[in-house]
Design an enzyme around this catalytic site. Sequence first.
Site, PDB file in Angstrom:
ATOM      1  N   THR A  36       2.172   9.623   7.416  1.00 18.83           N
ATOM      2  CA  THR A  36       1.660   9.330   6.077  1.00 18.83           C
ATOM      3  C   THR A  36       0.870   8.030   6.063  1.00 18.83           C
ATOM      4  OG1 THR A  36       3.844   8.365   5.650  1.00 18.83           O
ATOM      5  CG2 THR A  36       3.420  10.546   4.730  1.00 18.83           C
ATOM      6  N   ASN A  90      -0.866  -0.569  13.849  1.00 21.75           N
ATOM      7  CA  ASN A  90      -0.268  -0.716  15.174  1.00 21.75           C
ATOM      8  C   ASN A  90      -1.264  -0.341  16.268  1.00 21.75           C
ATOM      9  OD1 ASN A  90       2.656  -1.373  14.516  1.00 21.75           O
ATOM     10  ND2 ASN A  90       2.378   0.491  13.328  1.00 21.75           N
ATOM     11  N   LYS A 144       7.842   5.169  17.107  1.00 23.81           N
ATOM     12  CA  LYS A 144       6.419   5.551  17.116  1.00 23.81           C
ATOM     13  C   LYS A 144       5.523   4.338  16.941  1.00 23.81           C
ATOM     14  CE  LYS A 144       5.360   5.164  12.551  1.00 23.81           C
ATOM     15  NZ  LYS A 144       4.135   4.643  11.894  1.00 23.81           N
ATOM     16  N   SER A 182       0.815  -1.214   0.000  1.00 24.50           N
ATOM     17  CA  SER A 182       0.000   0.000   0.000  1.00 24.50           C
ATOM     18  C   SER A 182       0.853   1.270   0.000  1.00 24.50           C
ATOM     19  CB  SER A 182      -0.951  -0.001   1.197  1.00 24.50           C
ATOM     20  OG  SER A 182      -0.244  -0.126   2.423  1.00 24.50           O
ATOM     21  N   GLY A 201       7.524  10.242   8.220  1.00 22.88           N
ATOM     22  CA  GLY A 201       6.574  11.231   8.703  1.00 22.88           C
ATOM     23  C   GLY A 201       5.166  10.674   8.738  1.00 22.88           C
ATOM     24  N   VAL A 206       1.133  -6.710   7.772  1.00 24.20           N
ATOM     25  CA  VAL A 206       2.269  -6.600   8.678  1.00 24.20           C
ATOM     26  C   VAL A 206       1.996  -5.540   9.739  1.00 24.20           C
ATOM     27  CG1 VAL A 206       4.707  -5.984   8.882  1.00 24.20           C
ATOM     28  CG2 VAL A 206       3.926  -7.360   6.943  1.00 24.20           C
TER      29      VAL A 206
END
Length: 339
Positions: A141, A260, A195, A15, A139, A283
């Site tokens: 996105t 996540n 992050k 993606s 960043g 993933v």
Amino acid sequence: MNALNAAMTVIGAGSYGTALAITLARNGHHVVLWGHDPKHIATLQHDRCNAAFLPDVPFPDTLHLESDLATALAASRDILVVVPSHVFGQVLRQIKPLMRSDARLVWATKGLEAETGRLLQDVAREALGDDIPLAVISGPTFAKELAAGLPTAISLAATDPQFAEDLQRLLHCGKSFRVYINPDFIGVQLGGAVKNVIAIGAGMSDGIGFGANARTALITRGLVEMSRLGAALGADPETFMGMAGLGDLVLTCTDNQSRNRRFGMMLGQGMDVQSAQDKIGQVVEGYRNTKEVRVLAQRLGVEMPITEEIYQVLYCGKIAREAALTLLGRARKDERSSN
């Protein structure tokens, strides 16, 4: 398209790789998109869109699909790698003998090397040598929004100033995509790995039902852990207040487009790790990143309590609520203490 005149070859047709290829092509550049599965590439070519991940975004005419790696790499000197971090080194070793002699490499992969916790710059140097110019983009996105042309901004860092300027010129679009050059090569890489870990924690907090106050506290203290680890590596603390740090952290911790975050929410609601991964179906970079960041922090002697508790949930069977209570029960501290 002549085989030698593409502005960029993108390695990785998931993606995010597809979204970046679309963005480059939309800027008027010829772009080659390569993926490891020939059947997937054939489907993309037939559909002229990535129906699995970005079904509503047609490919620009200047986006070219390629299943032959040698042909893809011959098309451009500039190579953009967009693959999961645990296969990053493997992919670089695969492309090295096929790269042009004037090749330059940039990656959008977020993470550290599997098991060792090494920065991806070290993996790239080991695989490709010391002479090739390197760069990283990172960043806030989400692929779907980027591909749709919605306003987005990222950080870009490179080992060579000319490479940074060239990439900024290729990617930047005044209508929708702002690219900020940042001289901190280490910091821009690190933010994207940490992050992902904190986003799992934010998801756990919301899954438990702790509310907005707790989520915001976790994000803030997660930023402290990111900055603390960055300082130990020689990164500039200001980097973590930019797109590759705070920007990406806030996005990933607060929006359910983040795999996540959704993964963490499932854990907070009582689902086991494997079932949560299976339900996500793609993933979850933060799962591996947690182990990698922990390895790096231990090697550098940096205390990262949030990361440690997330590790305990993911790899040691600790219940998410118990991990949260462990963090809440830590000793009183000065907000600016180093632990």
